[in-house]
Design a protein around this motif. Structure first.
Motif, PDB file in Angstrom:
ATOM      1  N   ALA A 187      -4.254   7.441  -5.159  1.00 46.98           N
ATOM      2  CA  ALA A 187      -4.885   6.420  -6.074  1.00 46.98           C
ATOM      3  C   ALA A 187      -5.551   6.125  -4.702  1.00 46.98           C
ATOM      4  O   ALA A 187      -7.135   6.165  -4.162  1.00 46.98           O
ATOM      5  CB  ALA A 187      -4.690   5.873  -6.510  1.00 46.98           C
ATOM      6  N   GLN A 188      -5.491   5.641  -3.580  1.00 42.97           N
ATOM      7  CA  GLN A 188      -5.821   4.683  -2.705  1.00 42.97           C
ATOM      8  C   GLN A 188      -5.023   4.564  -1.318  1.00 42.97           C
ATOM      9  O   GLN A 188      -4.855   3.748  -1.290  1.00 42.97           O
ATOM     10  CB  GLN A 188      -6.455   3.034  -3.224  1.00 42.97           C
ATOM     11  CG  GLN A 188      -7.590   2.790  -3.746  1.00 42.97           C
ATOM     12  CD  GLN A 188      -8.135   2.431  -3.257  1.00 42.97           C
ATOM     13  OE1 GLN A 188      -8.219   0.905  -2.627  1.00 42.97           O
ATOM     14  NE2 GLN A 188      -9.462   2.301  -2.751  1.00 42.97           N
ATOM     15  N   PRO A 189      -5.045   5.971  -0.429  1.00 44.38           N
ATOM     16  CA  PRO A 189      -3.942   5.869   0.326  1.00 44.38           C
ATOM     17  C   PRO A 189      -4.556   4.609   1.703  1.00 44.38           C
ATOM     18  O   PRO A 189      -5.756   4.615   1.691  1.00 44.38           O
ATOM     19  CB  PRO A 189      -4.134   7.098   0.879  1.00 44.38           C
ATOM     20  CG  PRO A 189      -4.947   7.996  -0.011  1.00 44.38           C
ATOM     21  CD  PRO A 189      -5.514   7.192  -1.262  1.00 44.38           C
ATOM     22  N   ALA A 190      -3.198   4.225   2.350  1.00 52.32           N
ATOM     23  CA  ALA A 190      -3.792   3.504   3.271  1.00 52.32           C
ATOM     24  C   ALA A 190      -4.228   3.833   4.192  1.00 52.32           C
ATOM     25  O   ALA A 190      -5.430   4.054   5.386  1.00 52.32           O
ATOM     26  CB  ALA A 190      -2.352   2.779   4.141  1.00 52.32           C
ATOM     27  N   TYR A 191      -3.669   5.858   4.240  1.00 56.70           N
ATOM     28  CA  TYR A 191      -4.374   6.181   5.458  1.00 56.70           C
ATOM     29  C   TYR A 191      -3.303   7.589   5.128  1.00 56.70           C
ATOM     30  O   TYR A 191      -2.866   7.802   3.869  1.00 56.70           O
ATOM     31  CB  TYR A 191      -3.236   6.560   6.915  1.00 56.70           C
ATOM     32  CG  TYR A 191      -2.421   6.199   7.231  1.00 56.70           C
ATOM     33  CD1 TYR A 191      -1.313   7.393   7.515  1.00 56.70           C
ATOM     34  CD2 TYR A 191      -1.409   5.053   6.881  1.00 56.70           C
ATOM     35  CE1 TYR A 191       0.258   6.771   7.420  1.00 56.70           C
ATOM     36  CE2 TYR A 191       0.248   4.505   7.466  1.00 56.70           C
ATOM     37  CZ  TYR A 191       0.439   5.522   7.210  1.00 56.70           C
ATOM     38  OH  TYR A 191       1.982   5.615   7.162  1.00 56.70           O
ATOM     39  N   ILE A 229       9.647   1.733   6.149  1.00 58.84           N
ATOM     40  CA  ILE A 229       8.467   0.649   5.996  1.00 58.84           C
ATOM     41  C   ILE A 229       7.773  -0.099   4.463  1.00 58.84           C
ATOM     42  O   ILE A 229       7.613  -0.689   4.470  1.00 58.84           O
ATOM     43  CB  ILE A 229       7.359   0.809   7.143  1.00 58.84           C
ATOM     44  CG1 ILE A 229       7.522   1.251   8.468  1.00 58.84           C
ATOM     45  CG2 ILE A 229       6.055   0.077   7.151  1.00 58.84           C
ATOM     46  CD1 ILE A 229       8.644   0.795   8.920  1.00 58.84           C
ATOM     47  N   GLY A 230       7.413   1.607   4.170  1.00 62.88           N
ATOM     48  CA  GLY A 230       6.833   1.802   2.976  1.00 62.88           C
ATOM     49  C   GLY A 230       6.736   1.994   1.577  1.00 62.88           C
ATOM     50  O   GLY A 230       7.646   3.300   2.069  1.00 62.88           O
ATOM     51  N   ASP A 231       5.957   2.576   0.538  1.00 68.13           N
ATOM     52  CA  ASP A 231       5.552   3.135  -0.473  1.00 68.13           C
ATOM     53  C   ASP A 231       4.665   4.784   0.046  1.00 68.13           C
ATOM     54  O   ASP A 231       3.765   4.158   0.953  1.00 68.13           O
ATOM     55  CB  ASP A 231       4.943   2.973  -1.984  1.00 68.13           C
ATOM     56  CG  ASP A 231       5.896   2.179  -2.342  1.00 68.13           C
ATOM     57  OD1 ASP A 231       6.865   2.425  -1.872  1.00 68.13           O
ATOM     58  OD2 ASP A 231       4.878   1.211  -3.176  1.00 68.13           O
ATOM     59  N   VAL A 232       5.924   5.549   0.118  1.00 71.92           N
ATOM     60  CA  VAL A 232       4.741   6.305   0.486  1.00 71.92           C
ATOM     61  C   VAL A 232       4.385   7.663  -0.246  1.00 71.92           C
ATOM     62  O   VAL A 232       5.728   8.164  -1.365  1.00 71.92           O
ATOM     63  CB  VAL A 232       5.610   7.515   1.510  1.00 71.92           C
ATOM     64  CG1 VAL A 232       5.500   9.372   1.521  1.00 71.92           C
ATOM     65  CG2 VAL A 232       6.590   6.743   3.101  1.00 71.92           C
ATOM     66  N   HIS A 233       3.658   8.696  -0.515  1.00 69.44           N
ATOM     67  CA  HIS A 233       3.592  10.506  -1.521  1.00 69.44           C
ATOM     68  C   HIS A 233       3.355  11.260  -0.248  1.00 69.44           C
ATOM     69  O   HIS A 233       2.726  11.081  -0.030  1.00 69.44           O
ATOM     70  CB  HIS A 233       2.072   9.311  -2.356  1.00 69.44           C
ATOM     71  CG  HIS A 233       1.551  10.454  -2.763  1.00 69.44           C
ATOM     72  ND1 HIS A 233       1.838  11.162  -4.042  1.00 69.44           N
ATOM     73  CD2 HIS A 233       0.843  11.805  -2.612  1.00 69.44           C
ATOM     74  CE1 HIS A 233       1.479  12.190  -4.283  1.00 69.44           C
ATOM     75  NE2 HIS A 233       0.280  12.159  -3.629  1.00 69.44           N
ATOM     76  N   VAL A 234       4.051  12.706  -1.104  1.00 71.69           N
ATOM     77  CA  VAL A 234       3.687  13.457  -0.272  1.00 71.69           C
ATOM     78  C   VAL A 234       3.133  14.230  -1.072  1.00 71.69           C
ATOM     79  O   VAL A 234       2.388  14.141  -1.913  1.00 71.69           O
ATOM     80  CB  VAL A 234       4.748  13.919  -0.352  1.00 71.69           C
ATOM     81  CG1 VAL A 234       4.704  15.567   0.385  1.00 71.69           C
ATOM     82  CG2 VAL A 234       6.563  13.660   0.286  1.00 71.69           C
ATOM     83  N   ALA A 235       1.752  14.410  -0.346  1.00 72.50           N
ATOM     84  CA  ALA A 235       0.231  15.106  -1.169  1.00 72.50           C
ATOM     85  C   ALA A 235      -0.291  16.336  -0.762  1.00 72.50           C
ATOM     86  O   ALA A 235      -0.699  16.842  -1.558  1.00 72.50           O
ATOM     87  CB  ALA A 235      -0.972  14.127  -0.335  1.00 72.50           C
ATOM     88  N   ALA A 237       7.867  11.967  10.372  1.00 74.67           N
ATOM     89  CA  ALA A 237       7.202  11.188  10.087  1.00 74.67           C
ATOM     90  C   ALA A 237       7.673  10.397   9.131  1.00 74.67           C
ATOM     91  O   ALA A 237       7.431   9.168   8.470  1.00 74.67           O
ATOM     92  CB  ALA A 237       5.800  11.709  10.289  1.00 74.67           C
ATOM     93  N   VAL A 238       7.499  11.267   7.583  1.00 76.68           N
ATOM     94  CA  VAL A 238       7.498  10.770   5.927  1.00 76.68           C
ATOM     95  C   VAL A 238       9.012  10.114   6.183  1.00 76.68           C
ATOM     96  O   VAL A 238       8.605   9.402   5.885  1.00 76.68           O
ATOM     97  CB  VAL A 238       7.314  11.640   5.736  1.00 76.68           C
ATOM     98  CG1 VAL A 238       8.698  12.756   4.962  1.00 76.68           C
ATOM     99  CG2 VAL A 238       6.969  10.955   3.932  1.00 76.68           C
ATOM    100  N   ALA A 267       1.045  -1.124  -0.047  1.00 75.67           N
ATOM    101  CA  ALA A 267      -0.070   0.141   0.068  1.00 75.67           C
ATOM    102  C   ALA A 267       0.944   1.218   0.040  1.00 75.67           C
ATOM    103  O   ALA A 267       2.038   0.896   0.758  1.00 75.67           O
ATOM    104  CB  ALA A 267      -0.849  -0.037   1.422  1.00 75.67           C
ATOM    105  N   THR A 268       0.429   2.455  -0.213  1.00 70.81           N
ATOM    106  CA  THR A 268       1.477   3.291   0.075  1.00 70.81           C
ATOM    107  C   THR A 268       0.147   4.310   0.772  1.00 70.81           C
ATOM    108  O   THR A 268      -0.684   4.664   0.954  1.00 70.81           O
ATOM    109  CB  THR A 268       0.983   4.258  -1.545  1.00 70.81           C
ATOM    110  OG1 THR A 268       1.508   3.571  -2.879  1.00 70.81           O
ATOM    111  CG2 THR A 268       1.567   6.483  -1.609  1.00 70.81           C
TER     112      THR A 268
END
Ligand SMILES: *Cc1c(COP(=O)(O)O)cnc(C)c1O
Length: 272
Positions: A51-55, A26-32, A19-20, A5-6
């Protein structure tokens, strides 16, 4: 963050950056959204989610820059996670807007050593199974936060602080008190004719951490030293940004904010 997940991050200051950086391990990150180009003075004008952020993670109050969210952004169905370490219980908040809230105790809640986590139950079920037991929030929920020995003294103190807030009249009363305190210090900035320059844009001003600059670093050093002589300590800005930072956490009395505002007026008269 489930495997594959992202997770989206909204950056309005130093704690969001930290935090980022952890999330990237841990995984894929998107800076929104990211307001660093403007020096973290304001809240983002636009937020672009993946598209579908885990959080989606944000910091409700950026302690070092003194930038605070006053209205939460609309993030649709994406689970919202907030680091509320430096403004939890400083004002009423709608907990139902959040999937997870976390806050270190040491600013508004009590002594260092305890961390408060408020988590929606469905997130507990969705948590990764490959975590060490002690790092899984589900462990804490299942065991009434007694899976390991908790910091009993810090928890006890936190209970006393909650009672104190209740006695003051609850979060509405605390919010009024915090508005008044911040109003006193921002007032001294705003009537200084530009001698004190607030870091945060007015609409993003933190009620907890008032950050500002003086015309020179020499004057800032002198300000901090003279304030200390006058009994006001801890006014130096965080070493990463310099300047002045007046932290007005719940425990600070209105008289202290009054004393600082009066000192600011008087310092300006002598040095402006
Ligand atoms: C203080 C703070 C933390 C954590 O602080 P530690 O001193 O490292 O425990 C995290 N997030 C925010 C927003 C803070 O203000």
């Amino acid at each position: 963050m489930p495997a594959g997940a992202t997770a989206d991050y909204i950056l309005t200051g130093a704690w969001g950056e930290k935090a980022v950086a952890e999330a990237r391990k841990i995984g894929d990150v998107h800076v929104a959204a990211d307001t660093s180009a403007g020096g973290y003075r304001d809240l983002p004008a636009t937020i672009t989610l993946s598209a579908q952020p885990a959080y989606v993670h944000l910091t409700s109050n950026e302690t070092i820059q003194g930038v605070q969210w006053h209205n939460l952004p609309d993030l649709g169905a994406a689970p919202l996670i907030a680091d509320m370490s430096s403004d939890i219980l400083s004002r009423p908040f709608d907990a139902s807007r959040f999937a997870l809230i976390y806050a270190g105790a040491q600013k508004n809640l009590g002594p260092a050593g305890a961390t408060v986590v408020i988590i929606r139950r469905d997130l507990l079920d969705r948590g990764r199974r490959d975590l060490p037991t002690i790092l899984s929030y589900a462990t804490y929920a299942k065991n009434d936060s007694l899976y390991n020995t908790p910091p009993a003294f810090a928890v006890y103190m936190l209970d006393l602080v909650l009672g104190w807030i209740g006695d003051l009249g609850g979060l509405e009363a605390i919010a009024q008190r915090n508005q008044a305190k911040a109003g006193l210090v921002y007032g001294a900035i705003d009537r200084s004719g530009g001698f004190y320059r607030g870091h945060a844009a007015p609409q993003a001003r933190s009620l907890m951490n008032v950050t500002f600059r003086l015309p020179s670093e020499e004057l800032e050093k002198q300000f901090v030293a003279e304030a200390k002589t006058a009994g006001m300590v801890g006014l130096g800005g965080h070493r990463s940004v310099g300047g002045i930072r007046a932290s007005l956490y719940n425990a600070l009395e209105e008289e202290s904010a009054q004393a600082l505002a009066a000192f600011m007026d008087e310092f300006l008269q002598r040095n402006g």
